[in-house]
Design a protein around this motif. Structure first.
Motif, PDB file in Angstrom:
ATOM      1  N   TRP A 125       4.051  11.325   5.466  1.00  0.00           N
ATOM      2  CA  TRP A 125       5.273  11.395   4.655  1.00  0.00           C
ATOM      3  C   TRP A 125       5.479  12.782   4.033  1.00  0.00           C
ATOM      4  O   TRP A 125       6.388  12.951   3.231  1.00  0.00           O
ATOM      5  N   ALA A 126       4.676  13.761   4.421  1.00  0.00           N
ATOM      6  CA  ALA A 126       4.716  15.062   3.741  1.00  0.00           C
ATOM      7  C   ALA A 126       6.123  15.645   3.685  1.00  0.00           C
ATOM      8  O   ALA A 126       6.588  16.109   2.636  1.00  0.00           O
ATOM      9  N   GLY A 127       6.812  15.639   4.811  1.00  0.00           N
ATOM     10  CA  GLY A 127       8.156  16.211   4.839  1.00  0.00           C
ATOM     11  C   GLY A 127       9.126  15.460   3.964  1.00  0.00           C
ATOM     12  O   GLY A 127      10.017  16.055   3.336  1.00  0.00           O
ATOM     13  N   GLN A 128       8.956  14.143   3.876  1.00  0.00           N
ATOM     14  CA  GLN A 128       9.832  13.328   3.038  1.00  0.00           C
ATOM     15  C   GLN A 128       9.522  13.536   1.552  1.00  0.00           C
ATOM     16  O   GLN A 128      10.430  13.656   0.722  1.00  0.00           O
ATOM     17  N   LEU A 129       8.242  13.604   1.222  1.00  0.00           N
ATOM     18  CA  LEU A 129       7.847  13.770  -0.180  1.00  0.00           C
ATOM     19  C   LEU A 129       8.298  15.127  -0.726  1.00  0.00           C
ATOM     20  O   LEU A 129       8.674  15.236  -1.898  1.00  0.00           O
ATOM     21  N   ASP A 130       8.256  16.133   0.115  1.00  0.00           N
ATOM     22  CA  ASP A 130       8.657  17.473  -0.321  1.00  0.00           C
ATOM     23  C   ASP A 130      10.158  17.710  -0.195  1.00  0.00           C
ATOM     24  O   ASP A 130      10.662  18.750  -0.623  1.00  0.00           O
ATOM     25  N   GLY A 131      10.870  16.747   0.407  1.00  0.00           N
ATOM     26  CA  GLY A 131      12.302  16.895   0.625  1.00  0.00           C
ATOM     27  C   GLY A 131      13.129  16.353  -0.521  1.00  0.00           C
ATOM     28  O   GLY A 131      12.659  16.190  -1.648  1.00  0.00           O
ATOM     29  N   ASP A 132      14.376  16.028  -0.197  1.00  0.00           N
ATOM     30  CA  ASP A 132      15.327  15.605  -1.222  1.00  0.00           C
ATOM     31  C   ASP A 132      15.609  14.113  -1.201  1.00  0.00           C
ATOM     32  O   ASP A 132      16.553  13.663  -1.867  1.00  0.00           O
ATOM     33  N   ALA A 133      14.826  13.339  -0.441  1.00  0.00           N
ATOM     34  CA  ALA A 133      15.092  11.903  -0.336  1.00  0.00           C
ATOM     35  C   ALA A 133      15.117  11.259  -1.716  1.00  0.00           C
ATOM     36  O   ALA A 133      14.165  11.373  -2.491  1.00  0.00           O
ATOM     37  N   GLY A 134      16.224  10.590  -2.017  1.00  0.00           N
ATOM     38  CA  GLY A 134      16.342   9.864  -3.269  1.00  0.00           C
ATOM     39  C   GLY A 134      16.699  10.704  -4.471  1.00  0.00           C
ATOM     40  O   GLY A 134      16.837  10.180  -5.571  1.00  0.00           O
ATOM     41  N   LYS A 135      16.866  12.019  -4.299  1.00  0.00           N
ATOM     42  CA  LYS A 135      17.170  12.857  -5.460  1.00  0.00           C
ATOM     43  C   LYS A 135      18.642  12.799  -5.837  1.00  0.00           C
ATOM     44  O   LYS A 135      18.992  12.902  -7.001  1.00  0.00           O
ATOM     45  N   SER A 136      19.504  12.695  -4.827  1.00  0.00           N
ATOM     46  CA  SER A 136      20.926  12.572  -5.135  1.00  0.00           C
ATOM     47  C   SER A 136      21.264  11.101  -5.338  1.00  0.00           C
ATOM     48  O   SER A 136      20.673  10.226  -4.720  1.00  0.00           O
ATOM     49  N   LYS A 137      22.234  10.837  -6.161  1.00  0.00           N
ATOM     50  CA  LYS A 137      22.558   9.467  -6.515  1.00  0.00           C
ATOM     51  C   LYS A 137      24.057   9.291  -6.595  1.00  0.00           C
ATOM     52  O   LYS A 137      24.763  10.144  -7.112  1.00  0.00           O
ATOM     53  N   HIS A 138      24.552   8.192  -6.071  1.00  0.00           N
ATOM     54  CA  HIS A 138      25.968   7.885  -6.181  1.00  0.00           C
ATOM     55  C   HIS A 138      26.299   7.671  -7.658  1.00  0.00           C
ATOM     56  O   HIS A 138      25.546   7.010  -8.383  1.00  0.00           O
ATOM     57  N   PRO A 139      27.411   8.244  -8.150  1.00  0.00           N
ATOM     58  CA  PRO A 139      27.744   8.120  -9.577  1.00  0.00           C
ATOM     59  C   PRO A 139      27.783   6.689 -10.087  1.00  0.00           C
ATOM     60  O   PRO A 139      27.384   6.428 -11.233  1.00  0.00           O
ATOM     61  N   LYS A 140      28.250   5.746  -9.261  1.00  0.00           N
ATOM     62  CA  LYS A 140      28.288   4.354  -9.728  1.00  0.00           C
ATOM     63  C   LYS A 140      26.883   3.806  -9.938  1.00  0.00           C
ATOM     64  O   LYS A 140      26.624   3.089 -10.910  1.00  0.00           O
TER      65      LYS A 140
ATOM     66  N   VAL B 176       0.835  -1.200   0.000  1.00  0.00           N
ATOM     67  CA  VAL B 176       0.000   0.000   0.000  1.00  0.00           C
ATOM     68  C   VAL B 176       0.872   1.254   0.000  1.00  0.00           C
ATOM     69  O   VAL B 176       0.613   2.221  -0.739  1.00  0.00           O
ATOM     70  N   LEU B 177       1.927   1.232   0.803  1.00  0.00           N
ATOM     71  CA  LEU B 177       2.861   2.358   0.846  1.00  0.00           C
ATOM     72  C   LEU B 177       3.514   2.570  -0.506  1.00  0.00           C
ATOM     73  O   LEU B 177       3.598   3.706  -1.001  1.00  0.00           O
ATOM     74  N   GLY B 178       3.980   1.487  -1.118  1.00  0.00           N
ATOM     75  CA  GLY B 178       4.636   1.598  -2.419  1.00  0.00           C
ATOM     76  C   GLY B 178       3.726   2.196  -3.479  1.00  0.00           C
ATOM     77  O   GLY B 178       4.137   3.082  -4.239  1.00  0.00           O
ATOM     78  N   LEU B 179       2.476   1.731  -3.524  1.00  0.00           N
ATOM     79  CA  LEU B 179       1.534   2.257  -4.515  1.00  0.00           C
ATOM     80  C   LEU B 179       1.213   3.722  -4.232  1.00  0.00           C
ATOM     81  O   LEU B 179       1.143   4.542  -5.159  1.00  0.00           O
ATOM     82  N   SER B 180       1.029   4.064  -2.974  1.00  0.00           N
ATOM     83  CA  SER B 180       0.700   5.449  -2.615  1.00  0.00           C
ATOM     84  C   SER B 180       1.815   6.401  -3.026  1.00  0.00           C
ATOM     85  O   SER B 180       1.569   7.449  -3.640  1.00  0.00           O
ATOM     86  N   VAL B 181       3.052   6.038  -2.702  1.00  0.00           N
ATOM     87  CA  VAL B 181       4.183   6.910  -3.026  1.00  0.00           C
ATOM     88  C   VAL B 181       4.421   6.946  -4.532  1.00  0.00           C
ATOM     89  O   VAL B 181       4.691   8.010  -5.104  1.00  0.00           O
ATOM     90  N   ALA B 182       4.288   5.803  -5.202  1.00  0.00           N
ATOM     91  CA  ALA B 182       4.466   5.779  -6.653  1.00  0.00           C
ATOM     92  C   ALA B 182       3.439   6.673  -7.341  1.00  0.00           C
ATOM     93  O   ALA B 182       3.763   7.403  -8.292  1.00  0.00           O
TER      94      ALA B 182
ATOM     95  N   ALA C 209      14.528   2.506   6.500  1.00  0.00           N
ATOM     96  CA  ALA C 209      15.040   3.630   7.285  1.00  0.00           C
ATOM     97  C   ALA C 209      14.044   4.777   7.323  1.00  0.00           C
ATOM     98  O   ALA C 209      13.838   5.409   8.366  1.00  0.00           O
ATOM     99  N   THR C 210      13.408   5.063   6.185  1.00  0.00           N
ATOM    100  CA  THR C 210      12.410   6.132   6.156  1.00  0.00           C
ATOM    101  C   THR C 210      11.189   5.755   6.984  1.00  0.00           C
ATOM    102  O   THR C 210      10.667   6.571   7.753  1.00  0.00           O
ATOM    103  N   CYS C 211      10.727   4.510   6.850  1.00  0.00           N
ATOM    104  CA  CYS C 211       9.577   4.062   7.643  1.00  0.00           C
ATOM    105  C   CYS C 211       9.878   4.163   9.134  1.00  0.00           C
ATOM    106  O   CYS C 211       9.024   4.583   9.924  1.00  0.00           O
ATOM    107  N   ALA C 212      11.097   3.788   9.522  1.00  0.00           N
ATOM    108  CA  ALA C 212      11.472   3.880  10.937  1.00  0.00           C
ATOM    109  C   ALA C 212      11.508   5.324  11.406  1.00  0.00           C
ATOM    110  O   ALA C 212      11.090   5.640  12.528  1.00  0.00           O
ATOM    111  N   ARG C 213      11.988   6.208  10.541  1.00  0.00           N
ATOM    112  CA  ARG C 213      12.047   7.625  10.894  1.00  0.00           C
ATOM    113  C   ARG C 213      10.640   8.181  11.112  1.00  0.00           C
ATOM    114  O   ARG C 213      10.400   8.930  12.071  1.00  0.00           O
TER     115      ARG C 213
END
Length: 237
Positions: A156-171, A64-70, A95-99
């Motif tokens: 999840w409002a703060g997470q959705l509006d934040g930068d979670a997942g926007k930066s990515k390791h070059p590899k 349910v969480l995955g579908l909602s966020v997607a 980690a996000t769910c725990a937070r």
């Protein structure tokens, strides 16, 4: 099945959940260790009086969480699949769910066995993340998808509006680029190592068959690989 304590019911309501059938919420808050020390488990074993733990509801809540966020990401962004998947994975991670669970005070309401509680289980990221998903599963069972989705968006409002997942390791970015362009996976090779052990320099080359190669030098193998991946993307991406 034990009743839901009044303070836990009040907490759930204040958090935004709608509670009707207390049993499903008790289940969502019950860790497997609780049954190993509960009187009903000692007396009856896994029988009719055995309190179900949160695992089944966690399984449901995860979906349910995955579908909602997607759905939120699809409506909020015009990014390509790779970027959407990157953000999705970050936003639904344990980690996000725990937070989120920690921020709403879930620890005080988890039903744990004595040893698990003494070992710090109430503040464990793994347990908190699982319980958060189980609570969403309970909400879905009680109230359906739309209400649970809205609860996700609120929590999840703060997470959705934040930068979670926007930066990515070059590899990681290079690997996704290769997959998205139907290319072979990147291959990394140390082509030179210089200097003494305490001040070593590594030159790494990353290559993708039929595309090209890029090099970089750094004081560690991992840093050289990261810089080489970045250089590759800048040249060929």
């Amino acid at each position: 099945m034990n009743e839901l304590p009044s303070e836990t019911r009040d907490w759930l309501t204040a958090t935004g959940f709608t509670v009707r059938n207390e049993e499903v919420w008790v289940e969502a808050l019950t860790h497997g260790s609780f049954n190993s020390t509960a009187p009903n488990a000692r007396s009856h074993g896994k029988g009719a009086d055995y309190d179900a733990d949160y695992q089944r509801l966690e399984f449901l809540g995860d979906r349910v969480l995955g579908l909602s966020v997607a759905s939120w990401l699809f409506g909020d962004s015009t990014g390509q699949e790779g970027k959407l998947s990157q953000r999705l994975n970050a936003l639904v991670s344990g980690a996000t769910c725990a937070r989120i669970a920690r921020s709403i005070g879930t620890s005080d309401h988890i039903r744990l066995g004595k040893q698990a509680r003494e070992d710090g289980g109430a503040d464990s990221d793994n347990i908190l993340g699982d319980v958060m998903e189980a609570l969403l599963g309970a909400s879905f069972v009680e109230n359906g998808y739309d209400i649970t989705r809205d609860c996700v968006y609120r929590l999840w409002a703060g997470q959705l509006d934040g930068d979670a997942g926007k930066s990515k390791h070059p590899k990681s970015a290079l690997q996704e680029w290769a997959a998205g362009n139907k290319r072979a996976m990147p291959e990394y090779a140390i082509i030179e190592r210089s200097g003494p052990d305490h001040a070593a320099r590594f030159t790494v080359e990353v290559s993708i068959h039929s595309v090209g190669a890029a090099k970089a030098t750094a004081t560690s193998k991992s840093e050289a690989e990261k810089l080489a991946a970045r250089a590759f993307l800048e040249e060929f991406g």
